[in-house]
Scaffold this active site. Structure first.
Site, PDB file in Angstrom:
ATOM      1  N   LYS A 275       0.880  -1.134  -0.086  1.00 46.86           N
ATOM      2  CA  LYS A 275      -0.041   0.009   0.095  1.00 46.86           C
ATOM      3  C   LYS A 275       0.751   1.258  -0.118  1.00 46.86           C
ATOM      4  O   LYS A 275       1.888   1.299   0.509  1.00 46.86           O
ATOM      5  CB  LYS A 275      -1.044   0.017   1.078  1.00 46.86           C
ATOM      6  CG  LYS A 275      -0.481  -0.366   2.501  1.00 46.86           C
ATOM      7  CD  LYS A 275       0.774   0.242   3.213  1.00 46.86           C
ATOM      8  CE  LYS A 275       0.786   1.881   3.387  1.00 46.86           C
ATOM      9  NZ  LYS A 275       2.013   2.367   4.050  1.00 46.86           N
TER      10      LYS A 275
ATOM     11  N   TYR B 224      -4.602   4.068   6.094  1.00 40.36           N
ATOM     12  CA  TYR B 224      -5.197   3.243   7.154  1.00 40.36           C
ATOM     13  C   TYR B 224      -6.550   3.528   7.394  1.00 40.36           C
ATOM     14  O   TYR B 224      -7.467   2.532   7.668  1.00 40.36           O
ATOM     15  CB  TYR B 224      -4.305   2.980   8.216  1.00 40.36           C
ATOM     16  CG  TYR B 224      -3.099   2.139   8.066  1.00 40.36           C
ATOM     17  CD1 TYR B 224      -2.977   0.604   7.832  1.00 40.36           C
ATOM     18  CD2 TYR B 224      -1.801   2.665   7.565  1.00 40.36           C
ATOM     19  CE1 TYR B 224      -2.047  -0.068   7.810  1.00 40.36           C
ATOM     20  CE2 TYR B 224      -0.668   1.716   7.243  1.00 40.36           C
ATOM     21  CZ  TYR B 224      -0.776   0.450   7.399  1.00 40.36           C
ATOM     22  OH  TYR B 224       0.214  -0.268   6.983  1.00 40.36           O
TER      23      TYR B 224
HETATM   24  P1  NDP Z   1      12.522   1.165   2.534  1.00 42.84           P
HETATM   25  O1  NDP Z   1      13.012   2.590   2.147  1.00 42.84           O
HETATM   26  O2  NDP Z   1      12.980   0.755   3.958  1.00 42.84           O
HETATM   27  O3  NDP Z   1      12.739   0.080   1.415  1.00 42.84           O
HETATM   28  C1  NDP Z   1      12.423   0.253   0.003  1.00 42.84           C
HETATM   29  C2  NDP Z   1      13.281  -0.334  -0.742  1.00 42.84           C
HETATM   30  O4  NDP Z   1      12.817  -0.265  -1.917  1.00 42.84           O
HETATM   31  C3  NDP Z   1      14.850  -0.153  -0.741  1.00 42.84           C
HETATM   32  O5  NDP Z   1      15.293  -0.574   0.446  1.00 42.84           O
HETATM   33  C4  NDP Z   1      15.258  -0.521  -1.837  1.00 42.84           C
HETATM   34  O6  NDP Z   1      15.580  -1.947  -1.806  1.00 42.84           O
HETATM   35  C5  NDP Z   1      14.161  -0.487  -2.871  1.00 42.84           C
HETATM   36  N1  NDP Z   1      14.336   0.836  -3.619  1.00 42.84           N
HETATM   37  C6  NDP Z   1      13.992   0.795  -4.988  1.00 42.84           C
HETATM   38  N2  NDP Z   1      14.305   2.056  -5.661  1.00 42.84           N
HETATM   39  C7  NDP Z   1      14.288   2.797  -4.667  1.00 42.84           C
HETATM   40  C8  NDP Z   1      14.333   4.179  -4.527  1.00 42.84           C
HETATM   41  N3  NDP Z   1      14.430   4.861  -5.661  1.00 42.84           N
HETATM   42  N4  NDP Z   1      14.603   4.879  -3.334  1.00 42.84           N
HETATM   43  C9  NDP Z   1      14.427   4.034  -2.288  1.00 42.84           C
HETATM   44  N5  NDP Z   1      14.416   2.586  -2.199  1.00 42.84           N
HETATM   45  C10 NDP Z   1      14.342   1.822  -3.538  1.00 42.84           C
HETATM   46  O7  NDP Z   1      10.964   1.534   2.626  1.00 42.84           O
HETATM   47  P2  NDP Z   1       9.654   0.638   3.296  1.00 42.84           P
HETATM   48  O8  NDP Z   1      10.093  -0.895   3.369  1.00 42.84           O
HETATM   49  O9  NDP Z   1       9.458   1.009   4.591  1.00 42.84           O
HETATM   50  O10 NDP Z   1       8.541   0.746   2.455  1.00 42.84           O
HETATM   51  C11 NDP Z   1       8.260   0.150   1.093  1.00 42.84           C
HETATM   52  C12 NDP Z   1       6.835   0.131   0.656  1.00 42.84           C
HETATM   53  O11 NDP Z   1       6.200  -0.604   1.716  1.00 42.84           O
HETATM   54  C13 NDP Z   1       6.252   1.253   0.885  1.00 42.84           C
HETATM   55  O12 NDP Z   1       5.143   1.340  -0.314  1.00 42.84           O
HETATM   56  C14 NDP Z   1       5.288   1.403   1.964  1.00 42.84           C
HETATM   57  O13 NDP Z   1       3.990   2.062   2.001  1.00 42.84           O
HETATM   58  C15 NDP Z   1       4.986  -0.005   2.517  1.00 42.84           C
HETATM   59  N6  NDP Z   1       5.143  -0.495   3.685  1.00 42.84           N
HETATM   60  C16 NDP Z   1       3.996  -1.131   4.192  1.00 42.84           C
HETATM   61  C17 NDP Z   1       3.917  -1.537   5.413  1.00 42.84           C
HETATM   62  C18 NDP Z   1       2.786  -2.446   5.859  1.00 42.84           C
HETATM   63  O14 NDP Z   1       2.510  -2.308   7.145  1.00 42.84           O
HETATM   64  N7  NDP Z   1       1.720  -2.914   5.174  1.00 42.84           N
HETATM   65  C19 NDP Z   1       4.816  -0.723   6.471  1.00 42.84           C
HETATM   66  C20 NDP Z   1       5.819  -0.264   5.711  1.00 42.84           C
HETATM   67  C21 NDP Z   1       6.061   0.091   4.561  1.00 42.84           C
HETATM   68  P3  NDP Z   1      16.830  -2.592  -2.756  1.00 42.84           P
HETATM   69  O15 NDP Z   1      18.044  -1.815  -2.246  1.00 42.84           O
HETATM   70  O16 NDP Z   1      16.683  -4.037  -2.187  1.00 42.84           O
HETATM   71  O17 NDP Z   1      16.433  -2.244  -4.066  1.00 42.84           O
END
Ligand code: NDP
Length: 372
Positions: free
Chosen positions: A138, A223
């Site tokens: 989401k 949410y």
């Molecule tokens: P993070 O920043 O921790 O992780 C995102 C990952 O995406 C990065 O580590 C990277 O992984 C990859 N990535 C690819 N392109 C980019 C870019 N241009 N900039 C930054 N990261 C990039 O974010 P979150 O994990 O917190 O959030 C990711 C998604 O999950 C969002 O859509 C958020 O809304 C959702 N989310 C949902 C939750 C829930 O409870 N359902 C809780 C938290 C987040 P790599 O290095 O492996 O490419």
């Protein structure tokens, strides 16, 4: 009685297969009726090995039906780390340039997209074109137009699209939905949703319009939007909304800090919600009907969720949300199981239509009518 007997029969069968189920888990399944049957596993590749992707991977260790078999990442060091941690073979590792080749990989059934919001559309459509089912975090996309394109692409590719709405499988949430459906709360009159936290690092992607698509509303306010719909049990027909910004340096144009919004439902029920990036301890749902009430606080965090109704405390035990979600999603994808509250692409699209309408209402200051 019958359903209890059926449950116990199923349980007796499952104890053979899953001897390590805790008594809490068994009690929880009995209370919620959530019981994922044996069957083929859903083999998942996680895309985006960030903070939430890591949480999902850890939770999947306890899954019965979902298994982590691949990764897609732009960071080679993370891939190496995940390979050794989760026993992922080299042939199941991809980056953002080459992951279309996943179509030739028979070890992966689904891709779970956990990248920043603005990348979801492209990542979901490419995974679908590769013939894989897709689970997307989401908000599903930046707006309803993008969301519709994703739904259409998955339909065309004949793959399922699900959205990571973990609360749709949370036992206390499901108990309130059951009470509302069975009329125990009477006619629903009012919902209040408070969703927020004080966001830290000003440099993170969540505060960049081009990657986040907005601000708190896209990330945490969703949410309350989604919760209003599953708590009230109707689709809104109008929205009004007001924005306040106390820190325009941190929250640049197009990145909302705080939005209050109201939703009107066909029955006459109304919802009043607050979405913010500048207040902690803001995670509360309250539902009021003519015969009773239900409240959850915390309502959508990772848990344990706590709640009570006019009948007393809710006692359904906590289970790791992402473990239950992934097992249930495996059953939805592999067996065609119908969840109590939908988690499909159309469901994600409904929230995006409401988000579009809230931003429009903020801009115009007017009531915006909705058809969902
Ligand atoms: P993070 O920043 O921790 O992780 C995102 C990952 O995406 C990065 O580590 C990277 O992984 C990859 N990535 C690819 N392109 C980019 C870019 N241009 N900039 C930054 N990261 C990039 O974010 P979150 O994990 O917190 O959030 C990711 C998604 O999950 C969002 O859509 C958020 O809304 C959702 N989310 C949902 C939750 C829930 O409870 N359902 C809780 C938290 C987040 P790599 O290095 O492996 O490419």
């Amino acid at each position: 009685m019958n359903s209890r007997r059926n449950f116990l029969q199923k349980l007796a069968a499952s104890v053979v297969t899953f001897p390590l189920l805790s008594s809490e888990a068994i009690a929880c399944m009995e209370q919620t009726g959530s019981m994922v049957q044996d069957g083929p596993p859903l083999r998942v590749a996680i895309m985006g090995l960030g903070s939430y992707g890591t949480r999902v991977a850890e939770a999947m260790k306890d899954c019965k039906r979902a298994r982590l078999t691949g990764v897609i990442s732009g960071t080679p060091a993370k891939i190496t780390n995940w390979q050794s941690k989760y026993n992922i073979p080299e042939k199941n590792c991809y980056n953002y340039e080459n992951f279309d080749r996943i179509k030739d990989n028979p070890d992966i059934d689904a891709v779970y997209v956990i990248t920043p919001n603005a990348l979801h559309r492209e990542h979901v459509i490419r995974a679908a074109k590769a013939g894989k089912h897709v689970i997307c975090e989401k908000p599903m996309a930046l707006n309803a137009k993008e969301g519709q394109e994703m739904v259409d692409a998955c339909k065309k590719a004949n793959v399922k699209l699900l959205v990571g709405y973990r609360m749709h499988f949370e036992p206390k949430t499901l108990e309130i939905i059951r009470m509302r459906k069975e009329g125990e709360l009477g006619k629903i009159m009012f919902f209040q949703g408070l969703s927020g936290f004080a966001i830290g690092d000003p440099g993170q992607w969540r505060l960049k319009k081009e990657l986040a698509g907005g601000g708190a509303l896209m990330d945490i306010g969703i949410y309350s939007i989604n919760g209003a719909r599953y708590m009230v049990g109707e689709e809104p027909v109008w929205v009004t909304a007001q924005e306040t910004k106390t820190d325009p340096e941190k929250f640049k144009p197009g990145v909302d800090e705080t939005i209050q919004f109201q939703l009107g439902f066909p029955s006459g029920a109304v919802a009043s919600c607050l979405s913010t990036y500048s207040m902690n301890n803001l995670d509360r749902f309250f539902l009021n009907g003519t015969k009773g009430f239900a409240e959850l606080q915390p309502s959508t965090g990772y848990g344990p969720i706590k709640g009570r109704t006019n009948k007393g405390e809710l006692t359904q035990p906590h289970m790791t949300h992402q473990t239950v979600q992934m097992d249930e999603m495996a059953a939805i994808i592999m067996d065609g199981k119908q969840p109590v509250v939908s988690v499909d692409g159309e469901e994600g699209l409904r929230d995006l239509k409401i988000i579009d309408a809230i931003y429009e209402a903020v801009k115009s200051g007017k009531k915006v009518k909705l058809t969902i």
